[in-house]
Enzyme design. Structure first.
Site, mmCIF file in Angstrom:
data_model
loop_
_atom_site.group_PDB
_atom_site.id
_atom_site.type_symbol
_atom_site.label_atom_id
_atom_site.label_comp_id
_atom_site.label_asym_id
_atom_site.label_seq_id
_atom_site.Cartn_x
_atom_site.Cartn_y
_atom_site.Cartn_z
ATOM 1 N N THR A 31 0.705 -0.925 0.331
ATOM 2 C CA THR A 31 -0.436 -0.171 0.221
ATOM 3 C C THR A 31 0.714 1.219 0.037
ATOM 4 O O THR A 31 0.342 2.513 -0.370
ATOM 5 C CB THR A 31 -0.748 0.495 0.883
ATOM 6 O OG1 THR A 31 -1.147 -0.742 1.229
ATOM 7 C CG2 THR A 31 -1.507 1.112 1.436
ATOM 8 N N TYR A 44 -7.636 0.390 -4.438
ATOM 9 C CA TYR A 44 -6.492 0.290 -5.133
ATOM 10 C C TYR A 44 -5.705 -0.442 -5.168
ATOM 11 O O TYR A 44 -6.000 -1.266 -4.711
ATOM 12 C CB TYR A 44 -6.205 1.660 -4.003
ATOM 13 C CG TYR A 44 -4.953 0.849 -2.688
ATOM 14 C CD1 TYR A 44 -6.295 0.713 -1.509
ATOM 15 C CD2 TYR A 44 -4.285 0.299 -2.550
ATOM 16 C CE1 TYR A 44 -6.099 0.326 -0.287
ATOM 17 C CE2 TYR A 44 -4.328 -0.467 -1.644
ATOM 18 C CZ TYR A 44 -5.110 -0.436 -0.293
ATOM 19 O OH TYR A 44 -4.564 -1.558 1.184
ATOM 20 N N THR A 110 1.635 -4.150 4.460
ATOM 21 C CA THR A 110 1.711 -4.824 6.051
ATOM 22 C C THR A 110 1.314 -5.967 5.991
ATOM 23 O O THR A 110 1.230 -6.962 6.846
ATOM 24 C CB THR A 110 0.457 -3.657 6.493
ATOM 25 O OG1 THR A 110 -0.821 -3.248 6.500
ATOM 26 C CG2 THR A 110 1.091 -1.759 6.247
ATOM 27 N N ASP A 111 0.598 -6.506 5.243
ATOM 28 C CA ASP A 111 -0.168 -7.291 5.476
ATOM 29 C C ASP A 111 0.060 -8.905 5.936
ATOM 30 O O ASP A 111 0.182 -9.483 7.133
ATOM 31 C CB ASP A 111 -0.748 -7.931 4.222
ATOM 32 C CG ASP A 111 -2.297 -7.350 4.380
ATOM 33 O OD1 ASP A 111 -2.895 -6.647 4.669
ATOM 34 O OD2 ASP A 111 -3.468 -7.867 2.652
ATOM 35 N N LYS A 183 0.366 -7.919 13.414
ATOM 36 C CA LYS A 183 -1.058 -7.028 12.112
ATOM 37 C C LYS A 183 -1.929 -7.359 12.735
ATOM 38 O O LYS A 183 -2.304 -8.173 12.869
ATOM 39 C CB LYS A 183 -0.906 -6.714 10.566
ATOM 40 C CG LYS A 183 -1.678 -6.176 10.351
ATOM 41 C CD LYS A 183 -2.025 -5.592 8.859
ATOM 42 C CE LYS A 183 -3.034 -5.027 8.386
ATOM 43 N NZ LYS A 183 -2.927 -4.807 6.752
ATOM 44 N N GLU A 301 -1.711 -28.804 28.517
ATOM 45 C CA GLU A 301 -3.121 -28.911 28.216
ATOM 46 C C GLU A 301 -3.119 -29.760 27.025
ATOM 47 O O GLU A 301 -4.277 -30.772 27.134
ATOM 48 C CB GLU A 301 -4.081 -27.507 27.525
ATOM 49 C CG GLU A 301 -4.510 -26.966 28.668
ATOM 50 C CD GLU A 301 -5.540 -25.596 27.912
ATOM 51 O OE1 GLU A 301 -6.562 -26.326 26.342
ATOM 52 O OE2 GLU A 301 -5.919 -24.613 28.489
HETATM 53 C C1 SIN Z 1 -1.194 -2.740 2.953
HETATM 54 O O1 SIN Z 1 0.012 -2.954 2.589
HETATM 55 O O2 SIN Z 1 -1.109 -2.082 3.991
HETATM 56 C C2 SIN Z 1 -2.231 -3.801 2.370
HETATM 57 C C3 SIN Z 1 -1.178 -4.454 1.298
HETATM 58 C C4 SIN Z 1 -0.371 -5.516 1.662
HETATM 59 O O3 SIN Z 1 -0.078 -5.965 2.388
HETATM 60 O O4 SIN Z 1 0.283 -5.033 0.582
#
Ligand code: SIN
Length: 346
Positions: A31, A44, A110-111, A183, A301
């Site tokens: 992103t 996007y 971020t994923d 995340k 457990e």
């Molecule tokens: C992001 O970057 O926040 C989402 C898409 C990705 O991980 O490439």
């Protein structure tokens, strides 16, 4: 001062440039490199803007460092993969071995950023800073967070204070370590948290503060597996669970299975029975938890000794999977040795 990959340095202000750290920016997409209409935060393309353009768009970066940007990939991080990881690891090692850079910043979606950070943390044995950075909003959105994040990532990578801290993630004024960061929110700019440890530090455009001193870490020496990473599946536990997911993983020749277990890494009797069968047939079975915080300890457990299971402690399923892949790829496959390696890494 911004240099495109391979361009000769143009010494516009020699006296001031000389003392600036050299930062290599490796762009992978995400992103932070996405574009959308300024009114849209959701529709996007992740990836699209090149690393050089990203770097050139952040005012003041040239006061922090001499930057060289290289494009490694331009993908959304849902498509991140072991080929790109290997490319990143080799390029970073080469850049430091040849003294081309004082620090590296990787722009990334971020994923799966935590997975790339954790992979690199396990295969790189470097003291110079390696920092991953991304954005929750595309570069053309109102209140895009990418430019500020990239500024602070370069600031962190350029700082002597960031040496000997392993691979770091910088997002939203916060510095995280690869092992603990995860995340936690689909849209918030404060999505990255550190459930079992807290953040490593804070950064703003004027300062960097770490909460603990840097310390040489006890690290496993894990080589990049020459044959690639072996197949390790994550099986997600839930109420009313049967053995089907586990049998499918065995059928697909998984070398390892990570249980994203309920609570303390638990699962139904049917699932645990199938996992015990898999372990008996030489598949590495690691118990982690889908909960998102806390530890999965041995024999609490579930009777791990009897079943031949390994536990992941604080590692979430996606990181436990990566460590299991790297261990199997390095020839570490018996439950006792895999558990020892998880213990050593902890
Ligand atoms: C992001 O970057 O926040 C989402 C898409 C990705 O991980 O490439």
């Amino acid at each position: 001062m911004i240099l495109a990959a391979g361009s000769p340095a143009v010494r516009a202000e020699p006296a001031r440039q000389e003392h600036l750290p050299r930062i290599l920016v490796l762009a992978t997409g995400g992103t932070i490199a996405g574009t959308a209409s300024a009114r849209s935060a959701i529709a996007y393309n992740a990836g699209g803007v090149l690393g050089e353009q990203l770097v050139a768009s952040v005012p003041g970066l040239d006061q922090l460092a001499v930057i060289k940007a290289e494009q490694v990939s331009n993908i959304g991080s849902q498509d991140m993969n072991s080929q790109v990881w290997t490319q990143l690891a080799k390029r970073i090692k080469q850049a430091f071995d040849r003294n081309e850079a004082d620090g590296v910043v990787i722009t990334h979606g971020t994923d799966t950023m935590e997975e790339t950070a954790f992979f690199l943390d396990n295969v790189l044995d470097v003291s110079k800073p390696v920092v991953l950075v991304g954005a929750m909003r595309p570069s053309s959105a109102v209140s895009a967070d990418g430019p500020g994040n990239l500024y602070e990532a370069v600031e962190v990578a350029a700082s002597e204070k960031s040496r000997n801290r392993g691979v770091l993630v910088v997002m939203n004024d916060t510095i995280h370590t690869a092992r603990v960061v995860t995340k936690t929110n689909t849209t918030s700019v404060q999505t990255f948290l550190d459930p079992n440890d807290g953040p490593a530090g804070l950064v703003d455009p004027a300062s960097i503060h770490y909460f603990m001193p840097a310390a040489p870490r006890h690290k496993l020496a894990l080589a990049l597996p020459s044959a690639g990473l072996p197949r390790v599946e994550i099986v997600y536990a839930h109420a009313d669970m049967d053995a089907d997911q586990i049998e499918a993983a065995v059928h697909d020749h998984a070398k390892g299975i990570v249980l994203a277990g309920v609570g303390d890494g638990n699962a139904s009797q049917a699932a645990l029975g199938a996992l015990e069968d898999a372990a008996r047939h030489g598949i590495v079975v690691v118990r982690s938890s889908r909960v998102g915080g806390g530890l999965v300890n041995r024999n609490v457990e579930v009777s791990d000794d009897k079943a031949g299971f390994v536990v992941s402690y604080d590692l979430n399923p996606q990181k436990a999977r990566l460590l299991t892949q790297l261990l199997i790829g390095n020839g570490i496959t018996t439950p006792a040795n895999v558990q020892q390696a998880f213990d050593d890494a902890y």
